[in-house]
Write a protein that holds these residues in place. Structure first.
Motif, PDB file in Angstrom:
ATOM      1  N   ARG A   1       0.241   6.395   7.147  1.00  0.00           N
ATOM      2  CA  ARG A   1       1.375   5.675   7.371  1.00  0.00           C
ATOM      3  C   ARG A   1       2.257   5.631   6.144  1.00  0.00           C
ATOM      4  O   ARG A   1       3.023   5.479   5.646  1.00  0.00           O
ATOM      5  CB  ARG A   1       1.051   4.316   7.677  1.00  0.00           C
TER       6      ARG A   1
ATOM      7  N   TRP B   1       4.320   8.718   6.211  1.00  0.00           N
ATOM      8  CA  TRP B   1       5.476   8.156   7.171  1.00  0.00           C
ATOM      9  C   TRP B   1       5.418   7.049   7.782  1.00  0.00           C
ATOM     10  O   TRP B   1       4.641   6.583   8.758  1.00  0.00           O
ATOM     11  CB  TRP B   1       5.673   9.167   8.331  1.00  0.00           C
ATOM     12  N   PRO B   2       6.194   6.362   7.464  1.00  0.00           N
ATOM     13  CA  PRO B   2       5.821   4.590   7.023  1.00  0.00           C
ATOM     14  C   PRO B   2       6.199   4.449   9.040  1.00  0.00           C
ATOM     15  O   PRO B   2       6.148   2.907   9.260  1.00  0.00           O
ATOM     16  CB  PRO B   2       7.017   3.629   6.610  1.00  0.00           C
ATOM     17  N   ASP B   3       7.112   4.611   9.351  1.00  0.00           N
ATOM     18  CA  ASP B   3       7.872   4.757  11.477  1.00  0.00           C
ATOM     19  C   ASP B   3       6.676   5.215  11.698  1.00  0.00           C
ATOM     20  O   ASP B   3       6.958   4.760  13.560  1.00  0.00           O
ATOM     21  CB  ASP B   3       8.648   4.985  10.794  1.00  0.00           C
ATOM     22  N   VAL B   4       5.635   5.676  11.244  1.00  0.00           N
ATOM     23  CA  VAL B   4       4.795   6.107  12.326  1.00  0.00           C
ATOM     24  C   VAL B   4       3.790   5.581  13.143  1.00  0.00           C
ATOM     25  O   VAL B   4       2.720   4.464  12.637  1.00  0.00           O
ATOM     26  CB  VAL B   4       3.322   7.696  11.890  1.00  0.00           C
ATOM     27  N   LYS B   5       4.078   5.373  14.797  1.00  0.00           N
ATOM     28  CA  LYS B   5       2.848   4.716  15.535  1.00  0.00           C
ATOM     29  C   LYS B   5       2.228   5.213  16.454  1.00  0.00           C
ATOM     30  O   LYS B   5       0.906   4.437  16.459  1.00  0.00           O
ATOM     31  CB  LYS B   5       4.418   3.929  16.505  1.00  0.00           C
TER      32      LYS B   5
ATOM     33  N   ASP C   1      11.417   8.963  17.487  1.00  0.00           N
ATOM     34  CA  ASP C   1      11.114  10.668  16.808  1.00  0.00           C
ATOM     35  C   ASP C   1       9.995  11.163  16.153  1.00  0.00           C
ATOM     36  O   ASP C   1       8.652  10.272  16.944  1.00  0.00           O
ATOM     37  CB  ASP C   1      11.709  10.161  14.692  1.00  0.00           C
TER      38      ASP C   1
ATOM     39  N   THR D   1       7.206   8.528  16.714  1.00  0.00           N
ATOM     40  CA  THR D   1       7.680   6.664  16.605  1.00  0.00           C
ATOM     41  C   THR D   1       7.497   6.703  17.914  1.00  0.00           C
ATOM     42  O   THR D   1       7.189   4.611  18.179  1.00  0.00           O
ATOM     43  CB  THR D   1       8.815   6.026  16.053  1.00  0.00           C
TER      44      THR D   1
ATOM     45  N   GLU E   1       5.331   4.060  20.574  1.00  0.00           N
ATOM     46  CA  GLU E   1       3.795   3.542  20.723  1.00  0.00           C
ATOM     47  C   GLU E   1       3.039   3.797  22.422  1.00  0.00           C
ATOM     48  O   GLU E   1       3.192   3.965  23.455  1.00  0.00           O
ATOM     49  CB  GLU E   1       4.560   1.769  20.313  1.00  0.00           C
TER      50      GLU E   1
END
Length: 389
Positions: A72, A75-79, A137, A184, A186
């Motif tokens: 994270r 890349w903070p947006d990774v799910k 993304d 991104t 889920e």
């Protein structure tokens, strides 16, 4: 006329099924999914490993430690993090070449087209499904980015990190190339894999240079793969004899794992395997100049090491060969433009020539040598021969 209806985007299980179907068509052998928070112990373990200096000269490991330890942060947006494996299992015993002392042994993974090139294109293709069908993304990674693929692979259930720190699979043994896709989207995560090593320590005990200070801990500074591939300088003298005739990488700890009984031979067409790289005559390799080296190993991981470091490795193998006839190749390389090569030519000759012969060659070269490392190699070689005499 009404507006065209936009196709409905896939989510969750449906998107995961579509993605897996695409990866199978691309030739990936296994796909598993981890959560971004799936490796909570990684930061402290990485910190301890770096503090012990076990990364050697791989300074980028320190520089990227924060991003490497937590996906994270990268890349903070990774799910979701998808781990993909491509089987490169050998058809023959990879350790057989070690008995051919006048030949150089190449690690199995390097007997193919460079896996970075092979996997990255496939990953981009597979990731396109997540974008086109899920509107997500994506970012793709193959070994060169600050991603801890092995802990993530265990968290995803693809395999477990053995005592040699490499991923072991119940289906493919020790022979998997790994790639990662951050997204991104889920996606449903898979269950982590548990450790199946038990009391076995074959991988630890076979290491020729004792690179494992403890189970699950690797000191790269003593690892033959690191020394012959990543290390740019002179290889410490006390480790050279253990290298044997391994001139690019080492498969010992992988090849002896009992889980390889379930391994499968890789399909040659996917990786463009090079059967001609299994064992190479040292005499031929020692004669390669830079242009010939680039042509010989074009498209393989070997090319990235460069001619000088590769010939350094070849000369160590020549010194370990016990083949006096190969001394002629080392003698010729005493005049090489590379200090790495000249130094290892001296060392190889100290293992193959008599004290008198070595002193004869030193008389015409030691004082003319401008590089301090090469002069020290001469001094150690002459002192060693005097001590033996």
């Amino acid at each position: 006329m009404g507006a065209l209806r936009q196709p409905r985007l896939l989510e969750g299980d449906a998107l995961k099924r579509a993605f897996i179907a695409r990866t199978q068509a691309l030739g990936f052998d296994v796909v598993r999914i981890a959560r971004p928070d799936g490796i909570p112990l990684a930061p402290e373990r990485l910190k301890a490993w770096l503090a012990e200096g076990h990364h050697g000269s791989m300074d980028w490991m320190v520089e990227t430690a924060e991003r490497r330890a937590d996906p994270r942060t990268l890349w903070p947006d990774v799910k979701s993090i998808i781990l993909l494996g491509l089987n490169y299992g050998p058809a023959e015993n990879p350790l057989a070449a070690l008995d051919m002392k006048d030949h150089g042994a190449i690690s199995v993974y390097a007997r193919n087209r460079d896996y970075h090139d092979v996997i990255k294109g496939k990953l981009k293709d597979a990731a396109g499904i997540l974008a086109s069908k899920g509107g997500a993304d994506v970012k793709v990674f193959v070994d060169t980015a600050p991603v801890m693929e092995k802990p993530l692979a265990q968290a995803a259930g693809l395999g477990w990190q053995g005592k040699h720190t490499v991923i072991v699979s119940r289906e493919f043994g020790n022979w998997l190339f790994l790639g990662a896709i951050f997204t991104t989207a889920e996606l449903p995560a898979d269950a982590p894999e548990r450790d199946h090593c038990g009391s076995c320590r074959r991988c630890l005990d076979i290491c020729p240079t004792k690179a494992f200070p403890a189970p699950y801990r690797l000191d790269a500074r003593r690892c033959i793969s690191y020394l012959t591939i990543e290390h740019k300088g002179h290889i410490p003298e006390d480790l050279r004899s253990g290298i044997g005739n391994r001139i690019f990488g080492c498969d010992d700890c992988l090849a002896v794992c009992p889980w390889n009984k379930f391994a499968q031979t890789a399909r040659e067409t996917r990786l463009m395997q090079r059967d001609d790289l299994a064992a190479l005559p040292l005499a031929d390799l020692a004669r390669l100049d830079d242009a010939e080296f680039r042509i010989r190993f074009a498209g393989t991981p070997i090319k990235r090491t460069g001619r000088d470091r590769f010939i350094r490795n070849v000369l160590i193998a020549i010194g370990n060969s016990g083949e006096r006839r190969l001394a002629a190749e080392a003698l010729r390389l005493l005049d090489d433009s590379s200090t790495l090569v000249r130094a290892m030519a001296v060392w190889a000759l100290s293992r193959l020539l008599s004290p008198e012969e070595l002193a004869h060659h030193a008389a015409s070269r030691r004082e003319q040598e401008e590089d301090e490392n090469v002069r020290q190699e001469w001094d150690r070689a002459l002192h060693r021969e005097e001590a033996v005499a």
